[in-house]
Design an enzyme around this catalytic site. Structure first.
Site: not given
Length: 312
Positions: A73-75, A77
């Site tokens: 998951p990117c949230p 960063f």
């Protein structure tokens, strides 16, 4: 020679499709989102899709695989969020490290957003690299642009590739394609003109460049939009917004800016037209917006296979 992979956070299959094209056979794909799992099953009924939280998945029984891959998951960063990094409960890098310990793959490939390269995350990147080093891997971080690999979209993504020491010297990052990708106008002209819309030719001229970055947004508003809020965007004027609605019915005399359909956004993301998406429109747009472009995954995957063959 068959190369095997285990993928976590598989989403709608962008990375999995690219790795399949590169030559990997998936022993399992773990994904928590039900609609994304259905998308995977719809396109590849023979894939072993495991629906659930990767934090509950145990790697025993999958030891000795060639590649552990995933788009964690990117949230934690992303500049669109609070950038809490390792303090964000959605950070799954620790799970990737755990599974590497349990499955002992020859190589690891993890994908995330450009924000992970921000100076504020340098210590955490070093921590991740060190944790994999303790398991016998030498890791590298690299910023790649999807447009360099045939995708009609910039889409910068951070890749972390780590290999067992005996393969490290054989890995090289893929070289950018020599040819420029199609512009959005060229890529989507056939879809825009299929209902004999008279404005299709003018639209093609206005869209004579590659796209910025498709972004997944919260439901009930826009699901995909062009990320032109970046200060480096230089005020580009063609800001298009894709709203959650039905497939556009373009009247022949329609002169406004048409919305992009699910198929159009998928094509911009590098999916083939025969790749189907399951669910209502909001989940489908979100699956596409969160996907890792298959051509980029394929390019990196091919280089990993060359390294495992000790060819480079």
């Amino acid at each position: 020679m068959q190369f095997t992979s285990l993928e976590i956070c598989a989403g709608a299959g962008g990375q999995a499709l690219g790795l399949e094209r590169a030559g990997f056979s998936h022993v399992a794909l773990i994904e928590i989102e039900p609609s994304a799992c259905q998308t995977l099953r719809l396109n590849r009924p023979d894939w072993n899709v495991i629906e659930g939280d990767v934090r509950l998945f145990q790697g025993e029984g999958y030891d000795g695989i060639d590649l552990l891959a995933g788009g964690v998951p990117c949230p934690p960063f992303s500049k669109a969020g609070k950038q809490l990094g390792k303090d964000d409960e959605r950070d799954l890098f620790p799970e990737a490290i755990r599974l590497a310990k349990e499955t002992d793959p020859k190589a690891i490939m993890l994908e995330n957003v450009r924000g992970l390269l921000d100076p504020k995350f340098e210590n955490y990147r070093n921590h991740i690299t060190e944790q994999f080093a303790k398991l016998g891997y030498l890791g590298q971080w690299k910023l790649l642009y999807a447009a360099d690999y045939g995708v009609s979209q910039l889409r910068p993504r951070v890749l972390f590739v780590a290999l067992k020491n005996e393969y490290t010297n054989f890995f090289k990052w893929p070289e950018p394609n020599s040819e420029q990708p199609k512009t959005v106008g060229e890529l989507l002209f056939d879809l825009m003109s299929e209902n004999n819309w008279q404005g299709a030719h003018n639209w093609r001229l206005k869209a004579a460049q590659i796209a910025p970055t498709l972004v997944a947004v919260q439901k009930n508003t826009a699901v995909l939009t062009w990320d032109l809020h970046d200060p480096n965007a230089h005020g580009r004027s063609w800001v298009w917004m894709v709203q959650v609605c039905g497939i556009v019915r373009r009247l022949k005399t329609f002169t406004g800016m048409p919305r992009l359909t699910v198929r159009m956004t998928a094509r911009i993301q590098g999916f083939p037209d025969d790749w189907q998406f399951f669910g209502k429109k909001t989940p489908m747009y979100r699956q596409i917006g969160n996907a890792f472009p298959p051509p980029v995954a394929e390019a990196v995957g091919r280089q990993i296979i060359k390294a495992l063959k000790k060819e480079n």
